[in-house]
Motif scaffolding. Structure first.
Motif, PDB file in Angstrom:
ATOM      1  N   CYS A 140       0.915  -1.190   0.164  1.00  0.00           N
ATOM      2  CA  CYS A 140       0.086  -0.076   0.127  1.00  0.00           C
ATOM      3  C   CYS A 140       1.108   1.426  -0.123  1.00  0.00           C
ATOM      4  O   CYS A 140       0.716   2.195  -0.703  1.00  0.00           O
ATOM      5  CB  CYS A 140      -1.056  -0.175   1.323  1.00  0.00           C
ATOM      6  SG  CYS A 140      -2.037  -1.167   1.087  1.00  0.00           S
TER       7      CYS A 140
ATOM      8  N   GLU B   3       3.162   1.528  -3.321  1.00  0.00           N
ATOM      9  CA  GLU B   3       2.060   2.003  -4.649  1.00  0.00           C
ATOM     10  C   GLU B   3       1.981   3.354  -4.563  1.00  0.00           C
ATOM     11  O   GLU B   3       2.216   4.089  -5.477  1.00  0.00           O
ATOM     12  CB  GLU B   3       0.646   1.475  -4.474  1.00  0.00           C
ATOM     13  CG  GLU B   3       0.918  -0.161  -4.985  1.00  0.00           C
ATOM     14  CD  GLU B   3      -0.222  -0.874  -4.854  1.00  0.00           C
ATOM     15  OE1 GLU B   3      -1.587  -0.274  -4.464  1.00  0.00           O
ATOM     16  OE2 GLU B   3      -0.584  -2.056  -5.146  1.00  0.00           O
ATOM     17  N   ASP B   4       1.693   3.973  -3.356  1.00  0.00           N
ATOM     18  CA  ASP B   4       1.379   5.407  -3.218  1.00  0.00           C
ATOM     19  C   ASP B   4       2.648   6.430  -3.638  1.00  0.00           C
ATOM     20  O   ASP B   4       2.659   7.232  -4.144  1.00  0.00           O
ATOM     21  CB  ASP B   4       0.611   5.884  -1.940  1.00  0.00           C
ATOM     22  CG  ASP B   4       0.140   7.146  -1.747  1.00  0.00           C
ATOM     23  OD1 ASP B   4      -0.779   7.358  -2.372  1.00  0.00           O
ATOM     24  OD2 ASP B   4       1.135   8.171  -1.219  1.00  0.00           O
TER      25      ASP B   4
ATOM     26  N   LYS C 159      -6.365   1.867   3.068  1.00  0.00           N
ATOM     27  CA  LYS C 159      -5.102   1.867   2.110  1.00  0.00           C
ATOM     28  C   LYS C 159      -3.994   3.042   2.737  1.00  0.00           C
ATOM     29  O   LYS C 159      -2.870   2.516   2.924  1.00  0.00           O
ATOM     30  CB  LYS C 159      -5.182   2.064   0.605  1.00  0.00           C
ATOM     31  CG  LYS C 159      -5.641   0.749   0.025  1.00  0.00           C
ATOM     32  CD  LYS C 159      -5.665   0.938  -1.378  1.00  0.00           C
ATOM     33  CE  LYS C 159      -5.724  -0.483  -2.378  1.00  0.00           C
ATOM     34  NZ  LYS C 159      -5.562  -0.235  -3.676  1.00  0.00           N
ATOM     35  N   VAL C 160      -4.603   4.022   2.960  1.00  0.00           N
ATOM     36  CA  VAL C 160      -3.728   5.158   3.511  1.00  0.00           C
ATOM     37  C   VAL C 160      -3.363   4.958   4.766  1.00  0.00           C
ATOM     38  O   VAL C 160      -2.232   5.065   5.293  1.00  0.00           O
ATOM     39  CB  VAL C 160      -4.403   6.618   3.417  1.00  0.00           C
ATOM     40  CG1 VAL C 160      -3.599   7.557   4.144  1.00  0.00           C
ATOM     41  CG2 VAL C 160      -4.863   6.879   1.853  1.00  0.00           C
TER      42      VAL C 160
ATOM     43  N   LEU D   6      -0.452  12.096   2.889  1.00  0.00           N
ATOM     44  CA  LEU D   6      -0.909  10.817   3.310  1.00  0.00           C
ATOM     45  C   LEU D   6      -2.192  11.105   4.294  1.00  0.00           C
ATOM     46  O   LEU D   6      -3.197  10.675   4.014  1.00  0.00           O
ATOM     47  CB  LEU D   6      -0.205  10.017   4.183  1.00  0.00           C
ATOM     48  CG  LEU D   6       0.773   8.924   3.074  1.00  0.00           C
ATOM     49  CD1 LEU D   6       1.734   8.333   4.213  1.00  0.00           C
ATOM     50  CD2 LEU D   6       0.002   8.045   2.373  1.00  0.00           C
TER      51      LEU D   6
ATOM     52  N   LYS E  36     -10.276   3.152   0.638  1.00  0.00           N
ATOM     53  CA  LYS E  36      -9.301   4.065   0.347  1.00  0.00           C
ATOM     54  C   LYS E  36      -8.647   4.572   1.638  1.00  0.00           C
ATOM     55  O   LYS E  36      -7.557   4.719   1.818  1.00  0.00           O
ATOM     56  CB  LYS E  36      -9.765   5.314  -0.572  1.00  0.00           C
ATOM     57  CG  LYS E  36     -10.035   5.013  -2.007  1.00  0.00           C
ATOM     58  CD  LYS E  36     -10.612   6.220  -2.707  1.00  0.00           C
ATOM     59  CE  LYS E  36     -10.777   5.834  -4.149  1.00  0.00           C
ATOM     60  NZ  LYS E  36     -11.437   6.957  -5.091  1.00  0.00           N
TER      61      LYS E  36
ATOM     62  N   GLN F   1       3.976   9.230  -6.162  1.00  0.00           N
ATOM     63  CA  GLN F   1       4.365  10.424  -5.674  1.00  0.00           C
ATOM     64  C   GLN F   1       5.635  11.158  -5.832  1.00  0.00           C
ATOM     65  O   GLN F   1       5.992  12.145  -6.226  1.00  0.00           O
ATOM     66  CB  GLN F   1       3.924  10.889  -4.323  1.00  0.00           C
ATOM     67  CG  GLN F   1       2.536  10.592  -3.895  1.00  0.00           C
ATOM     68  CD  GLN F   1       1.522  11.646  -4.445  1.00  0.00           C
ATOM     69  OE1 GLN F   1       1.882  12.618  -4.801  1.00  0.00           O
ATOM     70  NE2 GLN F   1       0.284  11.046  -4.692  1.00  0.00           N
TER      71      GLN F   1
ATOM     72  N   GLY G   9      -5.618  12.119   2.887  1.00  0.00           N
ATOM     73  CA  GLY G   9      -6.182  10.890   2.300  1.00  0.00           C
ATOM     74  C   GLY G   9      -6.970  10.128   3.131  1.00  0.00           C
ATOM     75  O   GLY G   9      -7.646   9.355   3.115  1.00  0.00           O
TER      76      GLY G   9
END
Length: 782
Positions: A41, A44-45, A84-85, A70, A81, A49, A73
């Motif tokens: 997780c 991916e983020d 995930k954050v 983050l 979602k 960025q 988010g």
């Protein structure tokens, strides 16, 4: 197990285990796959960025900017979602292990990131999310409908609690070389957790509420282990550990003008040596046969063995003493009951099984300074006056007229060792406040974290204690699984139950470890609460104690110890290769049934020994100076259970067992004392002496069985008076000043409801004018 089988345990008692071990216990082995989910997780983020760079390569400003992004988010409505954050933030708090090479690096970055996350407001954001999840009725109802609850039901809660735990634990632990802003951060965080800023209550209260909600059956999916670990660490962080407590005690004694403590109890216990355990039935049979053999050869040895305990006569036959002393060793008696110098004189040859190193560094004299209470001096003088004069003078301890010289000397010695505790002063102050509420005025209560917590817990405190004890009972190894007991394994059982033998073994170890960690966190939390409340105010401590006793805490702890304590303390319910952070940076070897059975090579399990000592300390706190509760120990036949616990060769554990045996010795009868002389010697040598305390004989004035119920009732009345005086402050107090002036009373403006103006004339007509005034009744009114 005999005394030879159990070596001395090199255990140092403290607030908590090593930093890495405390972080590892947060995760169950079943959760291990989620570590890689968190990493995925985050990556991916992060790679979307920040291209082509790693987290460790970013400077402070870039790391801050990324964390702020983050946190934004977390504001989204979509639950997936948001999760995930939250997982990405958890990966940061876990120490970005994907970029690290060894355990040390992971712990370093976990600590660094925790401070960074706290400074940017992550804890507050997660607190809001936690409140949302607690109130999530949909999750509760779906968990209630399921026949079997697993890890999947508490995913969001586990992620949130893990982040909060990592932040609390990383910020709580102090390191020597750390930036000054971290120290400031720590103090700010401590204040934020202790004194409610955004909410109405301290953070610990929210966790207590989660515990009661779980126990009531409304939220069976709550991950209790994580909640209890976080609760313990929050209490430890906000209230302070055992060394902080000792410093607070010293400071408080200074403020009250009391003499300093005779010694630092933590240091005394650290320097104590363990003793050999007393004998058990199989050994006793062998030993009696050997003793009969000795007596047939030499019938006059008995008197000589008594000389070992007194001064040795140098002209007597030395061999007799040697023989009898070896015989005592078969008795596997408590070691070190003789002075070392005397011992050397008597026993030229030491038994082979004792390593010579144990003979060195034996402390001369007794470890504790004796103490005397004011009550003891009063009782002594009362008995002396009755004997020599024929009447008493109440609580007067100064007048010694008519008493013989030796009594004067005794009183002088007693007064030299007189100890006034903080509790004594608090009880006296409370009595005065109850007697003279007008003249003494309002009590000034200091707003300490402990005071704030007690005030917040006060009205639901019985439920909190019952809930903690319910979970402790469910986690105790001696408990049998009952249909009505609570399910504490919701956050350890996987969605799909194991198929292979290896998976079953792994899950079995995981479940046992899970239970041990729960016992550890509850025992430590209860002990911290008791110790801090006792220092803050004795009646706060008594209130918690009484509710623990009413909730059957005493038989519960005895039930816990009614097992093979040696095997519990040496249990190997851990798989070191799967422990965090090791499992995140090292390639995992192939697990086999043999490697799981072998476990680690530690001499004992730190958390289990820590739990046992905590539970014994709680039992001591509940029963000290309380005859009714001491009788509970006798009624529940605790003596053989406690005596078995002396098999563990660890000085601190033995000390608390011996204390519990000492307080009930007088009720166990002469035969018990006669056949347990080794235990009696150990009590004499290791436990603090109270002058005039005839614990070994049983002639106690306070021990009148018919007073026991009255003792608890009086205590309860005092506690209720204290709580209502300090915490139930009604608006119209009966001591509020009264306005007797007619002019000012009539001149006061009263707020009247709007409809009163419309119906005023009608009211006058009905209530005043149409009612005849009976003047004669007014005149005759008394």
């Amino acid at each position: 197990q005999g005394s030879v089988d159990c070596p001395n345990l090199e255990f140092e008692y403290g607030d908590a285990d090593g930093h890495g071990a405390e972080l590892a216990e947060l995760y169950s082995y079943t959760e291990e796959p989620e570590l890689s989910t968190n990493r995925r997780c985050f990556e991916e983020d992060f790679h979307a960025q920040v291209q082509g760079r790693r987290w460790l390569e970013l400077d402070g400003a870039q790391q801050k900017a990324y964390v702020m992004r983050l946190l934004d988010g977390l504001e989204v409505v979509n639950r997936d979602k948001r999760l995930k954050v939250a997982r990405a933030i958890l990966y940061l708090a876990q120490g970005v292990f994907g970029d690290c090479d060894n355990d040390g690096d992971v712990l370093h970055w976990s600590r660094h990131n925790s401070f960074l996350l706290y400074r940017l407001g992550t804890f507050t954001a997660f607190l809001e999310l936690l409140n949302m999840e607690i109130d999530n009725s949909q999750a509760c109802s779906s968990a209630l409908r399921k026949p079997a609850i697993s890890l999947a039901d508490s995913t969001e809660l586990r992620v949130l609690l893990s982040v909060m735990y990592l932040m609390v634990e990383n910020i709580r632990v102090e390191h020597e070389e750390e930036p000054s802003e971290w120290k400031t951060c720590r103090e700010t965080f401590r204040m934020e957790l202790s004194f409610p800023v955004h909410t109405e209550e301290p953070f610990a209260l929210l966790l207590f509420t989660m515990v009661t909600k779980f126990c009531s059956g409304h939220a069976p999916h709550f991950p209790m282990k994580k909640v209890l670990l976080l609760l313990w660490k929050v209490l430890l962080f906000t209230l302070g550990g055992f060394e902080a407590l000792q410093a607070m005690k010293v400071r408080k004694r200074e403020e009250l003008g009391l003499p300093p403590l005779p010694e630092d109890s933590i240091q005394v216990m650290r320097s104590m040596r363990a003793a050999s355990p007393p004998t058990y039935s199989i050994e006793l049979v062998e030993q009696q046969q050997q003793k009969r053999g000795h007596r047939s050869r030499r019938p006059l040895v008995k008197q000589d063995s008594l000389d070992i305990y007194n001064e040795r006569d140098p002209f007597k036959n030395d061999e007799a003493g040697v023989d009898e002393e070896e015989n005592d060793d078969v008795d596997s008696g408590i070691e070190g009951e003789l002075d070392l110098m005397e011992r050397d004189a008597i026993i030229p040859v030491m038994p082979a099984q004792r390593p010579p190193i144990e003979r060195v560094s034996f402390p001369k004299g007794l470890p504790w300074a004796p103490k005397v209470r004011q009550k003891d001096i009063e009782h002594f003088l009362e008995a002396s006056r009755n004997k020599f004069i024929g009447f008493t003078l109440g609580q007067d301890t100064e007048t010694l007229i008519g008493l013989p010289r030796p009594i004067h000397e005794s009183v002088k010695t007693l007064k030299q060792h007189k100890y006034v505790s903080i509790s004594d002063v608090q009880i006296k102050n409370e009595e005065e406040l109850e007697k003279c509420p007008m003249s003494l005025g309002e009590e000034v209560v200091q707003e300490t974290p402990c005071e704030v917590l007690y005030r917040a817990m006060l009205y639901n405190l019985p439920q909190y204690m019952i809930a903690l004890l319910k979970i402790l009972l469910a986690a105790a190894p001696t408990s049998k699984a009952k249909t009505d007991s609570i399910n504490i394994l919701a956050d350890v059982l996987p969605e799909e139950m194991p198929i292979t033998v290896l998976q079953s073994m792994k899950l079995g170890i995981d479940v046992n470890r899970h239970k041990e960690i729960i016992v550890k966190s509850i025992s430590a939390s209860l002990l911290l609460l008791l110790k801090h409340f006792k220092l803050n105010h004795i009646y706060q401590f008594e209130y918690v104690s009484q509710h623990l006793v009413f909730a059957n805490c005493i038989p519960l702890i005895l039930k816990f110890f009614n097992q093979n304590i040696m095997s519990y303390i040496t249990a190997k319910n851990s798989i070191s290769v799967l422990d965090y952070p090791h499992c995140t940076v090292c390639d995992l070897p192939e697990l086999t049934a043999e490697s799981l059975e072998a476990g680690d090579n530690n001499q004992f399990c730190w958390r289990n020994l820590f739990s046992c000592i905590n539970l014994l300390r709680i039992l001591n706190k509940l029963t000290k100076w309380k005859h009714s509760r001491t009788m509970m120990l006798v009624v529940f036949k605790s003596a053989p259970i406690l005596k078995r616990a002396l098999k563990v060769k660890q000085a601190m554990l033995q000390l608390y067992v011996l204390k519990l045996l000492k307080i009930q010795t007088k009720y166990l009868g002469r035969q018990w004392r006669k056949s347990n002389m080794k235990t009696m010697s150990a009590i004499y040598q290791k436990v603090r002496h109270r002058m005039n305390d005839d614990w070994a004989y049983g002639n106690d004035i306070d021990a009148r069985p018919w007073d026991f119920q009255a003792e608890e009732c009086t205590l309860r009345a005092n506690i209720e008076a204290f709580n209502s005086r300090r915490y139930d402050k009604p608006q119209d107090s009966e001591f509020a000043p009264v306005d007797n002036c007619l002019q000012s009373v009539l001149g006061q403006r009263l707020e009247l409801p709007e409809d009163f103006h419309y119906s005023y004339e009608l009211w006058l007509e009905r209530e005043v004018f149409s009612q005849p005034i009976r003047w004669e009744e007014l005149l005759h009114y008394q």
